[in-house]
Write an enzyme that holds these catalytic residues in place. Sequence first.
Site, PDB file in Angstrom:
ATOM      1  N   LYS A  13       0.843  -1.263   0.030  1.00 42.38           N
ATOM      2  CA  LYS A  13      -0.052  -0.101   0.111  1.00 42.38           C
ATOM      3  C   LYS A  13       0.939   1.172  -0.042  1.00 42.38           C
ATOM      4  CE  LYS A  13      -1.836  -0.781   3.724  1.00 42.38           C
ATOM      5  NZ  LYS A  13      -1.268  -2.297   4.195  1.00 42.38           N
ATOM      6  N   ARG A  88      -9.008   1.239   8.517  1.00 47.47           N
ATOM      7  CA  ARG A  88      -8.961   0.023   8.982  1.00 47.47           C
ATOM      8  C   ARG A  88     -10.028  -0.734   9.628  1.00 47.47           C
ATOM      9  NH1 ARG A  88      -3.068   0.830   8.920  1.00 47.47           N
ATOM     10  NH2 ARG A  88      -1.888  -1.285   8.732  1.00 47.47           N
ATOM     11  N   ARG A 127      11.268  -6.092   4.724  1.00 46.59           N
ATOM     12  CA  ARG A 127      11.092  -4.680   4.608  1.00 46.59           C
ATOM     13  C   ARG A 127      12.134  -4.061   5.358  1.00 46.59           C
ATOM     14  NH1 ARG A 127       5.381  -1.926   5.376  1.00 46.59           N
ATOM     15  NH2 ARG A 127       5.258  -3.219   7.300  1.00 46.59           N
ATOM     16  N   ARG A 160      11.530  -2.652  11.190  1.00 48.09           N
ATOM     17  CA  ARG A 160      10.419  -1.908  12.143  1.00 48.09           C
ATOM     18  C   ARG A 160      10.441  -3.131  13.264  1.00 48.09           C
ATOM     19  NH1 ARG A 160       5.661   0.248   8.518  1.00 48.09           N
ATOM     20  NH2 ARG A 160       4.495  -0.839  10.171  1.00 48.09           N
ATOM     21  N   ARG A 171      -0.494  -9.286  13.473  1.00 48.20           N
ATOM     22  CA  ARG A 171      -1.247  -8.391  12.514  1.00 48.20           C
ATOM     23  C   ARG A 171      -2.107  -8.804  11.227  1.00 48.20           C
ATOM     24  NH1 ARG A 171       3.911  -4.961  10.875  1.00 48.20           N
ATOM     25  NH2 ARG A 171       2.642  -3.620   9.775  1.00 48.20           N
TER      26      ARG A 171
HETATM   27  P1  ADP Z   1       1.648  -1.322   7.397  1.00 47.54           P
HETATM   28  O1  ADP Z   1       2.412  -0.440   6.366  1.00 47.54           O
HETATM   29  O2  ADP Z   1       2.337  -2.649   7.688  1.00 47.54           O
HETATM   30  O3  ADP Z   1       0.036  -1.838   7.047  1.00 47.54           O
HETATM   31  P2  ADP Z   1       1.191   0.754   9.072  1.00 47.54           P
HETATM   32  O4  ADP Z   1       2.326   1.618   9.103  1.00 47.54           O
HETATM   33  O5  ADP Z   1       0.142   1.296   7.990  1.00 47.54           O
HETATM   34  O6  ADP Z   1       1.598  -0.732   8.717  1.00 47.54           O
HETATM   35  O7  ADP Z   1       0.673   0.789  10.490  1.00 47.54           O
HETATM   36  C1  ADP Z   1       1.469   0.230  11.483  1.00 47.54           C
HETATM   37  C2  ADP Z   1       0.560   0.286  12.960  1.00 47.54           C
HETATM   38  O8  ADP Z   1       0.116   1.369  13.308  1.00 47.54           O
HETATM   39  C3  ADP Z   1      -0.469  -0.751  12.826  1.00 47.54           C
HETATM   40  O9  ADP Z   1      -0.010  -2.077  12.944  1.00 47.54           O
HETATM   41  C4  ADP Z   1      -1.641  -0.014  13.907  1.00 47.54           C
HETATM   42  O10 ADP Z   1      -1.009  -0.537  15.035  1.00 47.54           O
HETATM   43  C5  ADP Z   1      -1.161   1.227  13.724  1.00 47.54           C
HETATM   44  N1  ADP Z   1      -2.178   1.937  12.783  1.00 47.54           N
HETATM   45  C6  ADP Z   1      -1.755   2.562  11.570  1.00 47.54           C
HETATM   46  N2  ADP Z   1      -2.963   3.146  10.977  1.00 47.54           N
HETATM   47  C7  ADP Z   1      -4.156   2.792  12.054  1.00 47.54           C
HETATM   48  C8  ADP Z   1      -5.422   2.766  11.640  1.00 47.54           C
HETATM   49  N3  ADP Z   1      -6.273   3.273  10.814  1.00 47.54           N
HETATM   50  N4  ADP Z   1      -6.166   2.381  12.707  1.00 47.54           N
HETATM   51  C9  ADP Z   1      -5.564   1.869  13.842  1.00 47.54           C
HETATM   52  N5  ADP Z   1      -4.371   1.504  14.026  1.00 47.54           N
HETATM   53  C10 ADP Z   1      -3.428   1.989  12.911  1.00 47.54           C
HETATM   54  P1  ADP Z   2       2.268  -1.810   3.128  1.00 51.27           P
HETATM   55  O1  ADP Z   2       2.279  -0.114   3.065  1.00 51.27           O
HETATM   56  O2  ADP Z   2       1.269  -2.347   2.522  1.00 51.27           O
HETATM   57  O3  ADP Z   2       2.507  -2.214   4.756  1.00 51.27           O
HETATM   58  P2  ADP Z   2       4.801  -1.706   1.840  1.00 51.27           P
HETATM   59  O4  ADP Z   2       4.595  -0.709   0.508  1.00 51.27           O
HETATM   60  O5  ADP Z   2       5.689  -1.226   3.165  1.00 51.27           O
HETATM   61  O6  ADP Z   2       3.435  -2.312   2.493  1.00 51.27           O
HETATM   62  O7  ADP Z   2       5.771  -3.016   1.385  1.00 51.27           O
HETATM   63  C1  ADP Z   2       6.088  -4.148   2.287  1.00 51.27           C
HETATM   64  C2  ADP Z   2       7.246  -4.786   1.617  1.00 51.27           C
HETATM   65  O8  ADP Z   2       7.257  -5.147   0.422  1.00 51.27           O
HETATM   66  C3  ADP Z   2       8.458  -3.566   1.443  1.00 51.27           C
HETATM   67  O9  ADP Z   2       9.564  -3.995   1.625  1.00 51.27           O
HETATM   68  C4  ADP Z   2       8.358  -3.013   0.229  1.00 51.27           C
HETATM   69  O10 ADP Z   2       9.480  -2.734  -0.282  1.00 51.27           O
HETATM   70  C5  ADP Z   2       8.071  -4.610  -0.629  1.00 51.27           C
HETATM   71  N1  ADP Z   2       7.271  -4.459  -1.733  1.00 51.27           N
HETATM   72  C6  ADP Z   2       6.094  -3.402  -1.698  1.00 51.27           C
HETATM   73  N2  ADP Z   2       5.631  -3.864  -3.132  1.00 51.27           N
HETATM   74  C7  ADP Z   2       6.304  -4.708  -3.557  1.00 51.27           C
HETATM   75  C8  ADP Z   2       6.119  -5.798  -4.971  1.00 51.27           C
HETATM   76  N3  ADP Z   2       5.230  -5.366  -5.751  1.00 51.27           N
HETATM   77  N4  ADP Z   2       6.889  -6.842  -5.307  1.00 51.27           N
HETATM   78  C9  ADP Z   2       7.917  -7.081  -4.201  1.00 51.27           C
HETATM   79  N5  ADP Z   2       8.059  -6.386  -2.912  1.00 51.27           N
HETATM   80  C10 ADP Z   2       7.247  -5.405  -2.745  1.00 51.27           C
END
Ligand code: ADP
Ligand code: ADP
Length: 214
Positions: A13, A88, A127, A160, A171
């Site tokens: 995302k 979410r 990541r 992270r 998660r």
């Molecule tokens: P990821 O990129 O792996 O999806 P995020 O950076 O979006 O993770 O979120 C990291 C953490 O921050 C989540 O696991 C949650 O604890 C918190 N968080 C982020 N966005 C929200 C939301 N919209 N509602 C509740 N918790 C959130």
């Molecule tokens: P989210 O915001 O949904 O948690 P991220 O954008 O941080 O996800 O991506 C999660 C991990 O996967 C990161 O290490 C990123 O560099 C990698 N990644 C993202 N898109 C791709 C893809 N299309 N193929 C392989 N790895 C990817």
Amino acid sequence: MKIIMLGAPGAGKGTQAKQIADKYGIPHISTGDIFRANLKQGTELGKKAKEYMDQGLLVPDELTCDLVMDRIGQEDCKNGFVLDGFPRTIPQAEALDKALANINEKMDYAVDVDVPDENIVNRMSGRRACINCGATYHIVSIPTKVEGICDRCGEKVVLRDDDQPETVKKRLNVYHEQTQPLIDYYKKQDILRTVDGTQPMEQVFGAIVEILGA
Ligand code: ADP
Ligand code: ADP
Ligand code: ZN
């Protein structure tokens, strides 16, 4: 254009949202980034959020919704925005719809970046996130030019705390229970679009641009 990015943690995302923001000239709003920035600055919100984040749980809606509503009310969001990691939960989605309805607006698209659970744990353990600018990389698929150093700002990139495999599994469970129902929610509104997130990053982006229009 007002866009929501849906998908499991690690689906890509953030990676896609940054590119969308660049191409369409709209702000990228990541609630995770906002919480981490607060934590870094040592604010009360940051400290509270960390308690939940470290356990792989969602931060309560009360702490999350107002923050987003304030942010999307700012001047730079006039022409749209891309939401990454919000909503979410169903109550968050309802709060967003209500806030927009009040100003006669609505979301345009919810883009679901679809990646099966099997791929997620591997994605997350690889990541690496920049502690300074928030850029994200992957040690295999999207590596930094210099190992351990952010291409964009030269700071260190790290795994992270919440990307440890045990927390990732938690998660994912939270995602299936609380976030996945949003797919139906937006399907009913007829704004859901799904892209195959297992493709290489550029192809995923191409599929999204096709949906949004050039
Ligand atoms: P990821 O990129 O792996 O999806 P995020 O950076 O979006 O993770 O979120 C990291 C953490 O921050 C989540 O696991 C949650 O604890 C918190 N968080 C982020 N966005 C929200 C939301 N919209 N509602 C509740 N918790 C959130
Ligand atoms: P989210 O915001 O949904 O948690 P991220 O954008 O941080 O996800 O991506 C999660 C991990 O996967 C990161 O290490 C990123 O560099 C990698 N990644 C993202 N898109 C791709 C893809 N299309 N193929 C392989 N790895 C990817
Ligand atoms: Zn950086």
